[in-house]
Scaffold this active site. Structure first.
Site, PDB file in Angstrom:
ATOM      1  N   CYS A   8       0.822  -1.165   0.007  1.00 65.53           N
ATOM      2  CA  CYS A   8      -0.083   0.002   0.034  1.00 65.53           C
ATOM      3  C   CYS A   8       0.776   1.280   0.123  1.00 65.53           C
ATOM      4  O   CYS A   8       0.694   2.010  -0.784  1.00 65.53           O
ATOM      5  CB  CYS A   8      -0.887   0.086   1.508  1.00 65.53           C
ATOM      6  SG  CYS A   8      -2.410  -0.847   1.084  1.00 65.53           S
ATOM      7  N   HIS A  47      -6.124  -2.587  -1.519  1.00 67.53           N
ATOM      8  CA  HIS A  47      -5.554  -3.392  -0.477  1.00 67.53           C
ATOM      9  C   HIS A  47      -6.513  -4.671  -0.444  1.00 67.53           C
ATOM     10  O   HIS A  47      -7.725  -4.785   0.114  1.00 67.53           O
ATOM     11  CB  HIS A  47      -5.275  -2.935   0.931  1.00 67.53           C
ATOM     12  CG  HIS A  47      -4.621  -3.804   1.780  1.00 67.53           C
ATOM     13  ND1 HIS A  47      -3.518  -4.138   1.924  1.00 67.53           N
ATOM     14  CD2 HIS A  47      -5.335  -4.799   2.668  1.00 67.53           C
ATOM     15  CE1 HIS A  47      -3.155  -5.228   2.637  1.00 67.53           C
ATOM     16  NE2 HIS A  47      -4.529  -5.564   3.341  1.00 67.53           N
ATOM     17  N   GLY A  93       3.107 -19.777   1.076  1.00 73.20           N
ATOM     18  CA  GLY A  93       4.458 -19.102   1.036  1.00 73.20           C
ATOM     19  C   GLY A  93       4.361 -17.619   0.928  1.00 73.20           C
ATOM     20  O   GLY A  93       5.292 -16.986   0.421  1.00 73.20           O
ATOM     21  N   HIS A 100      -0.344  -9.942  -5.071  1.00 75.93           N
ATOM     22  CA  HIS A 100       0.419  -9.547  -6.278  1.00 75.93           C
ATOM     23  C   HIS A 100       0.470 -10.738  -6.937  1.00 75.93           C
ATOM     24  O   HIS A 100       0.719 -11.909  -6.638  1.00 75.93           O
ATOM     25  CB  HIS A 100       2.007  -8.984  -5.707  1.00 75.93           C
ATOM     26  CG  HIS A 100       2.242  -9.839  -4.618  1.00 75.93           C
ATOM     27  ND1 HIS A 100       1.900  -9.876  -3.089  1.00 75.93           N
ATOM     28  CD2 HIS A 100       3.332 -10.662  -4.568  1.00 75.93           C
ATOM     29  CE1 HIS A 100       2.860 -10.835  -2.586  1.00 75.93           C
ATOM     30  NE2 HIS A 100       3.526 -11.420  -3.250  1.00 75.93           N
TER      31      HIS A 100
HETATM   32  P1  5GP Z   1       5.562 -13.071  -1.690  1.00 71.44           P
HETATM   33  O1  5GP Z   1       6.484 -14.203  -1.112  1.00 71.44           O
HETATM   34  O2  5GP Z   1       4.697 -12.477  -0.721  1.00 71.44           O
HETATM   35  O3  5GP Z   1       4.708 -13.900  -2.790  1.00 71.44           O
HETATM   36  O4  5GP Z   1       6.375 -11.948  -2.365  1.00 71.44           O
HETATM   37  C1  5GP Z   1       6.711 -10.810  -1.830  1.00 71.44           C
HETATM   38  C2  5GP Z   1       7.790 -10.513  -2.788  1.00 71.44           C
HETATM   39  O5  5GP Z   1       8.011  -8.703  -2.668  1.00 71.44           O
HETATM   40  C3  5GP Z   1       9.284 -10.715  -2.481  1.00 71.44           C
HETATM   41  O6  5GP Z   1       9.875 -11.273  -3.824  1.00 71.44           O
HETATM   42  C4  5GP Z   1      10.003  -9.674  -2.167  1.00 71.44           C
HETATM   43  O7  5GP Z   1      11.529  -9.434  -2.494  1.00 71.44           O
HETATM   44  C5  5GP Z   1       9.304  -8.394  -2.797  1.00 71.44           C
HETATM   45  N1  5GP Z   1       9.451  -7.251  -1.833  1.00 71.44           N
HETATM   46  C6  5GP Z   1       9.313  -7.103  -0.349  1.00 71.44           C
HETATM   47  N2  5GP Z   1       9.367  -5.981   0.023  1.00 71.44           N
HETATM   48  C7  5GP Z   1       9.856  -5.102  -1.052  1.00 71.44           C
HETATM   49  C8  5GP Z   1      10.027  -3.633  -1.316  1.00 71.44           C
HETATM   50  O8  5GP Z   1       9.849  -3.076  -0.467  1.00 71.44           O
HETATM   51  N3  5GP Z   1      10.062  -3.450  -2.463  1.00 71.44           N
HETATM   52  C9  5GP Z   1       9.990  -4.181  -3.737  1.00 71.44           C
HETATM   53  N4  5GP Z   1       9.996  -3.654  -4.806  1.00 71.44           N
HETATM   54  N5  5GP Z   1       9.688  -5.493  -3.541  1.00 71.44           N
HETATM   55  C10 5GP Z   1       9.833  -5.822  -2.230  1.00 71.44           C
HETATM   56 ZN    ZN Z   2      -1.961  -3.293   1.059  1.00 74.98          ZN
END
Ligand code: 5GP
Ligand code: ZN
Length: 116
Positions: A8, A47, A93, A100
């Site tokens: 967000c 969100h 995971g 996203h």
């Molecule tokens: P999930 O494991 O929730 O599917 O993926 C979260 C993703 O967000 C991870 O690949 C991680 O590298 C990315 N990520 C986490 N924090 C940030 C951030 O502050 N900026 C960016 N650009 N990516 C982020």
């Molecule tokens: Zn959010």
């Protein structure tokens, strides 16, 4: 905007990101820890914690995101294809609880499931 949600904060510009695409409803930006030469994420600005929290009223938004993924992937040079991943919930995971779609490609993409 949800309290303490990092995506967000990225969506509203409070935290900077390397943007791929933005409009009123969605934002795409490069992953901070890429696992492929091209790795970006597509998020709704609204969100929604995960796919589990979606409802029928989100159909248009979800469809728009899926339609955007190949368009943006092509713009990022992934003409040959790409992988999309949506991690859902702790059991899937997921680490950031704002829906996203990961879009990854540009290198060797191994099979998703190893059969050995
Ligand atoms: P999930 O494991 O929730 O599917 O993926 C979260 C993703 O967000 C991870 O690949 C991680 O590298 C990315 N990520 C986490 N924090 C940030 C951030 O502050 N900026 C960016 N650009 N990516 C982020
Ligand atoms: Zn959010």
């Amino acid at each position: 905007m949800a309290d303490n949600c990092i995506f967000c904060k990225i969506a509203c510009g409070e935290i900077p990101s390397n943007k791929v695409y933005e409009d009123d409803e969605v934002l795409a930006f490069h992953d901070i820890h890429p696992v492929a030469p091209v790795h970006f994420m597509l998020i709704p600005k609204l969100h929604l914690a995960s796919l589990m929290e979606t409802e029928d009223s989100h159909a248009g938004l979800l469809g728009k995101m899926l339609l955007l993924a190949p368009r943006l992937a092509k713009q990022q040079g992934l003409e040959k294809g790409f992988r999309t991943v949506i991690n859902t919930g702790k059991g899937g995971g997921q680490e950031v609880f704002h829906l996203h779609i990961h879009v990854m490609g540009g290198g060797h993409i191994p099979p998703m499931v190893r059969r050995d």
